[in-house]
Design a protein around this motif. Structure first.
Motif, mmCIF file in Angstrom:
data_model
loop_
_atom_site.group_PDB
_atom_site.id
_atom_site.type_symbol
_atom_site.label_atom_id
_atom_site.label_comp_id
_atom_site.label_asym_id
_atom_site.label_seq_id
_atom_site.Cartn_x
_atom_site.Cartn_y
_atom_site.Cartn_z
ATOM 1 N N GLN A 20 0.950 -1.155 0.139
ATOM 2 C CA GLN A 20 0.001 0.130 0.109
ATOM 3 C C GLN A 20 0.810 1.051 0.116
ATOM 4 O O GLN A 20 0.543 2.296 -0.582
ATOM 5 C CB GLN A 20 -0.792 0.023 1.295
ATOM 6 N N PHE A 21 1.981 1.312 0.885
ATOM 7 C CA PHE A 21 2.754 2.540 1.094
ATOM 8 C C PHE A 21 3.746 2.541 0.055
ATOM 9 O O PHE A 21 4.187 3.760 -0.452
ATOM 10 C CB PHE A 21 3.248 2.649 2.473
ATOM 11 N N GLU A 22 4.077 1.548 -0.772
ATOM 12 C CA GLU A 22 5.117 1.567 -1.882
ATOM 13 C C GLU A 22 4.126 2.472 -3.166
ATOM 14 O O GLU A 22 4.699 3.152 -3.826
ATOM 15 C CB GLU A 22 5.382 0.257 -2.448
ATOM 16 N N ARG A 23 2.790 1.930 -2.974
ATOM 17 C CA ARG A 23 1.919 2.647 -4.468
ATOM 18 C C ARG A 23 1.756 3.999 -4.154
ATOM 19 O O ARG A 23 1.908 4.779 -4.919
ATOM 20 C CB ARG A 23 0.587 1.767 -4.410
ATOM 21 N N ALA A 24 1.449 4.256 -2.627
ATOM 22 C CA ALA A 24 1.200 5.595 -2.186
ATOM 23 C C ALA A 24 2.304 6.509 -2.735
ATOM 24 O O ALA A 24 2.181 7.678 -3.167
ATOM 25 C CB ALA A 24 0.841 5.769 -0.771
ATOM 26 N N GLN A 25 3.552 5.977 -2.546
ATOM 27 C CA GLN A 25 4.819 6.537 -2.878
ATOM 28 C C GLN A 25 4.999 7.106 -4.401
ATOM 29 O O GLN A 25 5.523 8.252 -4.705
ATOM 30 C CB GLN A 25 6.038 6.077 -2.213
ATOM 31 N N GLN A 26 4.437 6.024 -5.097
ATOM 32 C CA GLN A 26 4.535 6.117 -6.537
ATOM 33 C C GLN A 26 3.635 7.602 -6.922
ATOM 34 O O GLN A 26 3.954 7.990 -7.674
ATOM 35 C CB GLN A 26 4.102 5.081 -7.141
ATOM 36 N N ILE A 27 2.437 7.523 -6.379
ATOM 37 C CA ILE A 27 1.386 8.467 -6.417
ATOM 38 C C ILE A 27 2.176 9.824 -6.400
ATOM 39 O O ILE A 27 2.107 10.704 -7.147
ATOM 40 C CB ILE A 27 0.099 8.103 -5.917
ATOM 41 N N LEU A 28 2.663 9.827 -5.200
ATOM 42 C CA LEU A 28 3.065 11.146 -4.594
ATOM 43 C C LEU A 28 4.318 11.693 -5.934
ATOM 44 O O LEU A 28 4.532 12.776 -5.906
ATOM 45 C CB LEU A 28 3.863 11.080 -3.080
ATOM 46 N N VAL A 29 5.093 10.775 -6.197
ATOM 47 C CA VAL A 29 6.206 11.121 -7.025
ATOM 48 C C VAL A 29 5.704 11.626 -8.622
ATOM 49 O O VAL A 29 6.106 12.532 -9.006
ATOM 50 C CB VAL A 29 7.105 9.869 -7.244
ATOM 51 N N LYS A 30 4.625 10.805 -8.957
ATOM 52 C CA LYS A 30 3.683 11.107 -10.260
ATOM 53 C C LYS A 30 3.350 12.313 -10.044
ATOM 54 O O LYS A 30 3.314 13.425 -11.091
ATOM 55 C CB LYS A 30 2.839 10.201 -10.542
ATOM 56 N N ASP A 31 2.541 12.853 -8.851
ATOM 57 C CA ASP A 31 1.902 14.002 -8.847
ATOM 58 C C ASP A 31 2.837 15.323 -8.630
ATOM 59 O O ASP A 31 2.799 16.643 -9.007
ATOM 60 C CB ASP A 31 0.876 14.063 -7.944
ATOM 61 N N VAL A 32 4.246 15.196 -7.807
ATOM 62 C CA VAL A 32 4.858 16.171 -7.131
ATOM 63 C C VAL A 32 4.446 17.358 -6.614
ATOM 64 O O VAL A 32 4.784 18.476 -6.946
ATOM 65 C CB VAL A 32 6.025 16.487 -8.501
ATOM 66 N N ARG A 33 3.259 17.036 -5.815
ATOM 67 C CA ARG A 33 2.624 17.834 -5.372
ATOM 68 C C ARG A 33 3.451 18.276 -3.972
ATOM 69 O O ARG A 33 3.399 19.463 -3.437
ATOM 70 C CB ARG A 33 1.302 17.646 -4.756
ATOM 71 N N LEU A 34 4.127 17.429 -3.545
ATOM 72 C CA LEU A 34 4.968 17.555 -2.211
ATOM 73 C C LEU A 34 6.590 16.931 -2.685
ATOM 74 O O LEU A 34 6.707 16.019 -3.530
ATOM 75 C CB LEU A 34 4.481 16.637 -0.990
ATOM 76 N N LEU A 35 7.368 17.817 -2.564
ATOM 77 C CA LEU A 35 8.815 17.523 -2.883
ATOM 78 C C LEU A 35 9.826 17.258 -1.627
ATOM 79 O O LEU A 35 9.999 18.446 -1.164
ATOM 80 C CB LEU A 35 9.509 18.456 -3.843
ATOM 81 N N PRO A 36 10.073 16.096 -1.113
ATOM 82 C CA PRO A 36 10.866 15.836 0.020
ATOM 83 C C PRO A 36 12.167 16.280 -0.352
ATOM 84 O O PRO A 36 12.885 16.379 -1.348
ATOM 85 C CB PRO A 36 10.858 14.369 0.161
ATOM 86 N N LEU A 37 12.886 17.095 0.822
ATOM 87 C CA LEU A 37 14.366 17.539 0.635
ATOM 88 C C LEU A 37 15.170 16.898 1.418
ATOM 89 O O LEU A 37 16.115 16.301 0.830
ATOM 90 C CB LEU A 37 14.233 19.002 1.030
ATOM 91 N N TRP A 38 15.013 16.830 2.687
ATOM 92 C CA TRP A 38 16.073 16.177 3.514
ATOM 93 C C TRP A 38 15.226 15.865 4.808
ATOM 94 O O TRP A 38 14.231 16.027 5.144
ATOM 95 C CB TRP A 38 17.114 17.379 4.022
ATOM 96 N N GLN A 39 16.007 14.960 5.545
ATOM 97 C CA GLN A 39 15.545 14.517 6.819
ATOM 98 C C GLN A 39 16.669 14.764 8.063
ATOM 99 O O GLN A 39 17.987 14.584 7.477
ATOM 100 C CB GLN A 39 15.163 12.957 7.134
#
Length: 526
Positions: free
Chosen positions: A472-491
């Motif tokens: 489920q979360f692997e797929r969710a991450q794929q969606i987030l990448v495709k949309d690029v509505r949120l762009l992670p920078l660093w932790q």
């Protein structure tokens, strides 16, 4: 969680630099003073758990109990005030806890099932502004069965509910000392945790001593702790070097961490312990903005950001690049953004814009807050501006505002692109996806993704085995990448600085990265 000044979830703690003191032994000794002093820049905003969804959790973890918590070395909730807790159905909609026998609060009042119900119900009833009510969205009602059994009935399947109960916001309070319809006033605490709060002066200090009535998992390796609150980290470091405090947590700047590491010989035998942090930073794109609303523009930004340069120049290695909204150390973490976009590539960024018919440099305004995430935020955004403009594809204007104004602005949808931080409530991938999607996204910018909100999240929340939700979360991450509505920078990384005679620093941060003071102790010498 936006209110926490620096929180959140580490699956493993690693020592970066533990200096071996001459003639030191590893165990706490009965012949040495075991009252410690610890400094932090993270002071509580309230002493009442019903009002706490912020850095107040740091103190609460040590003076209250929750039904379940995170003993050192664990990544899932284990019994604390409870003797055992289980879901009683296959759909994760009824969670039953049986309390330890003989529990009492520090004032002698009995801690029973009714006290647990009272503590949770008052969170709902008070609904404090900025409080933790939002964590209880899946709770329908709390039922007691006799003195020792409490059952949480949920309004929808939610296997993450035990993680919610493990947050210090769900601390159990003495009904006789805490009003049911308003927050407790004054500087007192009545809990059942490892320590008793003997005295408290807001913004100055907390005095903790062992609670003789405590029954729980914490193995207290010291006799008590004085927590000193500092407004500025440089004053805290100065106090550490002068041996006025024994250790620090929360608040060290990148320069201070690097300085402590580089100049150990001049630092009176100090040590630095590094742990993986779960606090993340990311960009939010407003889909209603003429520029940021275009997928090609967002893709171009994603293809230009150089995270390695960002953390090297601004954070000097005290943070690490992040290529997913789910950070390293949390189950199902991936490198999704790197897998799709790879290393920074101006040519591919230009192609993305050209394919969308965008030829002129894209003009956009990036916003950040001046007083929430530390002094490095401004240079961080200047570096982002430099990287984007160096490509010739963007013209970036930077704007900033204090947190209150900034929060009002992004909630009103005024900002085209803005920087945010997230300090998780609990160490589960759900807490790095669910808060950001749906019409009530905590970014203030609605993010409608039916597949995530109606399929993936509900499906994952039926799984009490949190190791079984990877698909489920692997797929969710794929969606987030495709949309690029949120762009992670660093932790971020977390650091505990301490004198070389202090042990336990590598065990003191729980998976929520909340300091467990009971793990610290002063080593005995020969």
């Amino acid at each position: 969680m936006f209110y926490r000044a620096s929180l959140r979830a580490a699956a493993a703690l690693a020592s970066l630099s533990l200096l071996a003191g001459c003639g030191l032994i590893g165990d706490s000794g009965s012949d040495v003073d075991q009252h410690l002093s610890v400094g932090t820049t993270s002071s509580p905003s309230t002493l009442d758990p019903a009002g706490a969804w912020d850095n107040s959790w740091e103190l609460m973890r040590n003076v209250f109990q929750t039904l379940v918590a995170f003993p050192t070395g664990t990544t899932k909730p284990e019994p604390d005030a409870a003797d055992n807790c289980v879901f009683t159905d296959s759909t994760s909609m009824a969670y039953r806890c049986e309390l330890r026998s003989g529990l009492t609060f520090s004032n002698g009042e009995k801690l029973d099932a009714e006290a647990v119900k009272y503590s949770i119900d008052r969170i709902v009833k008070i609904a404090a502004k900025g409080g933790p009510l939002g964590l209880l969205g899946s709770l329908d009602r709390v039922e007691t069965k006799g003195d020792d059994i409490v059952v949480f009935h949920l309004n929808k399947p939610d296997a993450t509910f035990p993680f919610v109960l493990a947050t210090p916001a769900m601390s159990i309070v003495a009904p006789g000392e805490y009003p049911e319809d308003k927050l407790r006033e004054g500087d007192g605490v009545t809990g059942s945790g490892p320590y008793v709060l003997d005295s408290y002066e807001s913004g100055v200090s907390s005095e903790l001593t062992k609670n003789p009535k405590y029954k729980g998992f914490a193995d207290r390796k010291n006799d008590g702790v004085t927590i000193r609150y500092f407004e500025q980290s440089d004053a805290m470091v100065k106090a550490l070097k002068a041996k006025e405090i024994d250790a620090t947590y929360r608040g060290l700047t990148a320069d201070e961490v690097v300085g402590l590491e580089d100049d150990k010989g001049d630092n009176n035998g100090l040590q630095i312990v590094e742990s993986t942090g779960a606090d993340i930073r990311f960009l939010v794109f407003n889909p209603k903005d003429p520029a940021a609303g275009k997928p090609a523009v967002r893709e171009a930004v994603a293809r230009l950001i150089d995270r390695d340069a960002l953390v090297a120049k601004v954070y000097q290695g005290t943070a690490e690049p992040l290529y997913s909204m789910i950070p390293k150390g949390i189950a199902t973490h991936a490198t999704s953004f790197f897998d799709v976009f790879g290393d920074p590539d101006p040519e591919k960024a230009a192609e993305a814009l050209e394919d969308a018919g965008i030829t002129a440099p894209v003009k956009m305004t990036f916003w950040y807050t001046t007083d929430r995430y530390g002094s490095a935020t401004e240079p961080e955004f200047k570096e982002i501006k430099r990287q984007l403009e160096e490509s010739g594809l963007f013209e970036i204007t930077l704007q900033s505002a204090p947190w209150k104004t900034f929060q009002e602005g992004f909630n009103a949808g005024k900002y085209p692109v803005f920087g945010r931080g997230w300090f998780p409530d609990f160490p589960d991938p759900d807490n790095f996806v669910a808060p950001f999607v749906g019409p009530e996204s905590v970014t203030g910018t609605p993010y409608l993704s039916k597949e995530i909100t109606s399929e993936l999240l509900p499906s994952s929340r039926k799984e009490s085995d949190r190791g079984a939700v990877s698909k489920q979360f692997e797929r969710a991450q794929q969606i987030l990448v495709k949309d690029v509505r949120l762009l992670p920078l660093w932790q971020g990384k977390l650091y505990v600085a301490a004198g070389e005679d202090i042990g336990g620093g590598e065990r003191a941060l729980d998976p929520q990265t909340v300091m467990q003071m009971w793990e610290l102790y002063r080593k005995a010498s020969w």
